[in-house]
Design a protein around this motif. Structure first.
Motif, PDB file in Angstrom:
ATOM      1  N   SER A 299       0.837  -1.189   0.000  1.00  0.00           N
ATOM      2  CA  SER A 299       0.000   0.000   0.000  1.00  0.00           C
ATOM      3  C   SER A 299       0.880   1.250   0.000  1.00  0.00           C
ATOM      4  O   SER A 299       1.519   1.580   0.993  1.00  0.00           O
ATOM      5  CB  SER A 299      -0.920  -0.006   1.217  1.00  0.00           C
ATOM      6  OG  SER A 299      -1.808   1.076   1.146  1.00  0.00           O
ATOM      7  N   VAL A 300       0.916   1.939  -1.123  1.00  0.00           N
ATOM      8  CA  VAL A 300       1.805   3.080  -1.316  1.00  0.00           C
ATOM      9  C   VAL A 300       1.039   4.368  -1.010  1.00  0.00           C
ATOM     10  O   VAL A 300       0.447   4.979  -1.897  1.00  0.00           O
ATOM     11  CB  VAL A 300       2.367   3.091  -2.762  1.00  0.00           C
ATOM     12  CG1 VAL A 300       3.337   4.231  -2.965  1.00  0.00           C
ATOM     13  CG2 VAL A 300       3.028   1.762  -3.086  1.00  0.00           C
ATOM     14  N   ARG A 301       1.036   4.742   0.266  1.00  0.00           N
ATOM     15  CA  ARG A 301       0.318   5.935   0.727  1.00  0.00           C
ATOM     16  C   ARG A 301       1.130   6.637   1.820  1.00  0.00           C
ATOM     17  O   ARG A 301       1.794   5.976   2.618  1.00  0.00           O
ATOM     18  CB  ARG A 301      -1.044   5.563   1.306  1.00  0.00           C
ATOM     19  CG  ARG A 301      -1.972   4.903   0.316  1.00  0.00           C
ATOM     20  CD  ARG A 301      -3.305   4.579   0.983  1.00  0.00           C
ATOM     21  NE  ARG A 301      -4.215   3.969   0.041  1.00  0.00           N
ATOM     22  CZ  ARG A 301      -4.997   4.642  -0.784  1.00  0.00           C
ATOM     23  NH1 ARG A 301      -4.976   5.948  -0.787  1.00  0.00           N
ATOM     24  NH2 ARG A 301      -5.792   4.006  -1.619  1.00  0.00           N
ATOM     25  N   THR A 302       0.991   7.958   1.881  1.00  0.00           N
ATOM     26  CA  THR A 302       1.706   8.699   2.928  1.00  0.00           C
ATOM     27  C   THR A 302       1.177   8.331   4.308  1.00  0.00           C
ATOM     28  O   THR A 302       1.938   8.312   5.272  1.00  0.00           O
ATOM     29  CB  THR A 302       1.601  10.222   2.721  1.00  0.00           C
ATOM     30  OG1 THR A 302       0.233  10.599   2.634  1.00  0.00           O
ATOM     31  CG2 THR A 302       2.352  10.671   1.495  1.00  0.00           C
ATOM     32  N   SER A 303      -0.100   8.026   4.424  1.00  0.00           N
ATOM     33  CA  SER A 303      -0.656   7.656   5.731  1.00  0.00           C
ATOM     34  C   SER A 303       0.008   6.380   6.254  1.00  0.00           C
ATOM     35  O   SER A 303       0.244   6.253   7.458  1.00  0.00           O
ATOM     36  CB  SER A 303      -2.172   7.476   5.645  1.00  0.00           C
ATOM     37  OG  SER A 303      -2.505   6.461   4.722  1.00  0.00           O
ATOM     38  N   ASN A 304       0.352   5.450   5.373  1.00  0.00           N
ATOM     39  CA  ASN A 304       1.027   4.230   5.799  1.00  0.00           C
ATOM     40  C   ASN A 304       2.461   4.502   6.239  1.00  0.00           C
ATOM     41  O   ASN A 304       2.969   3.843   7.138  1.00  0.00           O
ATOM     42  CB  ASN A 304       1.003   3.183   4.691  1.00  0.00           C
ATOM     43  CG  ASN A 304      -0.393   2.649   4.456  1.00  0.00           C
ATOM     44  OD1 ASN A 304      -1.254   2.748   5.323  1.00  0.00           O
ATOM     45  ND2 ASN A 304      -0.633   2.116   3.281  1.00  0.00           N
ATOM     46  N   ILE A 305       3.109   5.473   5.603  1.00  0.00           N
ATOM     47  CA  ILE A 305       4.456   5.867   6.017  1.00  0.00           C
ATOM     48  C   ILE A 305       4.404   6.420   7.443  1.00  0.00           C
ATOM     49  O   ILE A 305       5.189   6.033   8.312  1.00  0.00           O
ATOM     50  CB  ILE A 305       5.045   6.921   5.051  1.00  0.00           C
ATOM     51  CG1 ILE A 305       5.216   6.325   3.646  1.00  0.00           C
ATOM     52  CG2 ILE A 305       6.376   7.464   5.585  1.00  0.00           C
ATOM     53  CD1 ILE A 305       5.520   7.350   2.564  1.00  0.00           C
ATOM     54  N   LYS A 306       3.443   7.299   7.689  1.00  0.00           N
ATOM     55  CA  LYS A 306       3.292   7.897   9.023  1.00  0.00           C
ATOM     56  C   LYS A 306       2.918   6.842  10.060  1.00  0.00           C
ATOM     57  O   LYS A 306       3.438   6.862  11.179  1.00  0.00           O
ATOM     58  CB  LYS A 306       2.241   9.003   8.986  1.00  0.00           C
ATOM     59  CG  LYS A 306       2.686  10.211   8.199  1.00  0.00           C
ATOM     60  CD  LYS A 306       1.588  11.240   8.095  1.00  0.00           C
ATOM     61  CE  LYS A 306       2.024  12.412   7.243  1.00  0.00           C
ATOM     62  NZ  LYS A 306       0.961  13.424   7.123  1.00  0.00           N
ATOM     63  N   ASP A 307       2.032   5.928   9.683  1.00  0.00           N
ATOM     64  CA  ASP A 307       1.649   4.859  10.609  1.00  0.00           C
ATOM     65  C   ASP A 307       2.850   4.002  10.983  1.00  0.00           C
ATOM     66  O   ASP A 307       3.048   3.674  12.155  1.00  0.00           O
ATOM     67  CB  ASP A 307       0.569   3.966   9.991  1.00  0.00           C
ATOM     68  CG  ASP A 307      -0.790   4.640   9.888  1.00  0.00           C
ATOM     69  OD1 ASP A 307      -0.989   5.720  10.488  1.00  0.00           O
ATOM     70  OD2 ASP A 307      -1.659   4.085   9.180  1.00  0.00           O
ATOM     71  N   HIS A 308       3.671   3.628   9.986  1.00  0.00           N
ATOM     72  CA  HIS A 308       4.847   2.810  10.281  1.00  0.00           C
ATOM     73  C   HIS A 308       5.818   3.550  11.195  1.00  0.00           C
ATOM     74  O   HIS A 308       6.362   2.967  12.135  1.00  0.00           O
ATOM     75  CB  HIS A 308       5.574   2.375   9.006  1.00  0.00           C
ATOM     76  CG  HIS A 308       6.843   1.645   9.317  1.00  0.00           C
ATOM     77  ND1 HIS A 308       6.856   0.391   9.881  1.00  0.00           N
ATOM     78  CD2 HIS A 308       8.150   2.022   9.196  1.00  0.00           C
ATOM     79  CE1 HIS A 308       8.107   0.019  10.101  1.00  0.00           C
ATOM     80  NE2 HIS A 308       8.908   0.982   9.687  1.00  0.00           N
ATOM     81  N   ALA A 309       6.020   4.842  10.926  1.00  0.00           N
ATOM     82  CA  ALA A 309       6.949   5.628  11.738  1.00  0.00           C
ATOM     83  C   ALA A 309       6.524   5.680  13.201  1.00  0.00           C
ATOM     84  O   ALA A 309       7.366   5.847  14.088  1.00  0.00           O
ATOM     85  CB  ALA A 309       7.069   7.040  11.178  1.00  0.00           C
ATOM     86  N   GLY A 310       5.236   5.492  13.477  1.00  0.00           N
ATOM     87  CA  GLY A 310       4.729   5.532  14.841  1.00  0.00           C
ATOM     88  C   GLY A 310       4.696   4.184  15.544  1.00  0.00           C
ATOM     89  O   GLY A 310       4.301   4.107  16.706  1.00  0.00           O
ATOM     90  N   THR A 311       5.139   3.123  14.877  1.00  0.00           N
ATOM     91  CA  THR A 311       5.088   1.802  15.501  1.00  0.00           C
ATOM     92  C   THR A 311       6.225   1.597  16.499  1.00  0.00           C
ATOM     93  O   THR A 311       7.288   2.216  16.396  1.00  0.00           O
ATOM     94  CB  THR A 311       5.152   0.665  14.457  1.00  0.00           C
ATOM     95  OG1 THR A 311       6.412   0.729  13.775  1.00  0.00           O
ATOM     96  CG2 THR A 311       3.993   0.749  13.473  1.00  0.00           C
TER      97      THR A 311
END
Length: 128
Positions: free
Chosen positions: A85-97
């Protein structure tokens, strides 16, 4: 192809979102100050004609420290093998894990040790 109610053929929209590599680079730059994406965000690309399209996003830091973060709470190898899933929201979600935060802490500690600094004083500078 699908048929509309009027009986005409209609193209189905693609379920997978894709972005160009240029867009990926722009995201990396825009998100870097907040998420340090230059140091960890990576992608797989596929040539489609003259365009380079991003097919997966991944995390270089989580991949590097996979063996040390595998036991973390809610561990997932999705960003190690590549997230579809190539989305900025997924980038931000991963960074918060938890696993990503731990991997980044391990990276800072590694850089601090190689530089002779204490891990708490080390702050990486993103490279363009």
């Amino acid at each position: 192809m699908k048929r509309s109610h009027s009986g005409q053929d209609v193209d189905e929209p693609s379920k997978k979102r894709s972005v160009t590599h240029l867009t990926f680079t722009k995201w990396q730059t825009e998100l870097d100050k907040e998420l340090q994406t230059m140091s960890w965000l990576d992608c797989e690309v596929k040539n489609e004609g003259v365009k380079k399209m991003v097919t997966k996003l991944s995390c270089k830091v989580c991949r590097k420290f996979k063996s040390k973060i595998a036991g973390r709470r809610n561990y997932s190898n999705k960003w190690i093998v590549g997230a579809d899933s190539v989305r900025t929201s997924n980038i931000k979600d991963h960074a918060g894990t938890d696993q990503h935060a731990h991997a980044m802490m391990l990276l800072k500690k590694e850089h601090a040790q190689s530089s002779g600094l204490s891990p708490s004083s080390y702050a990486p500078i993103a490279k363009a």
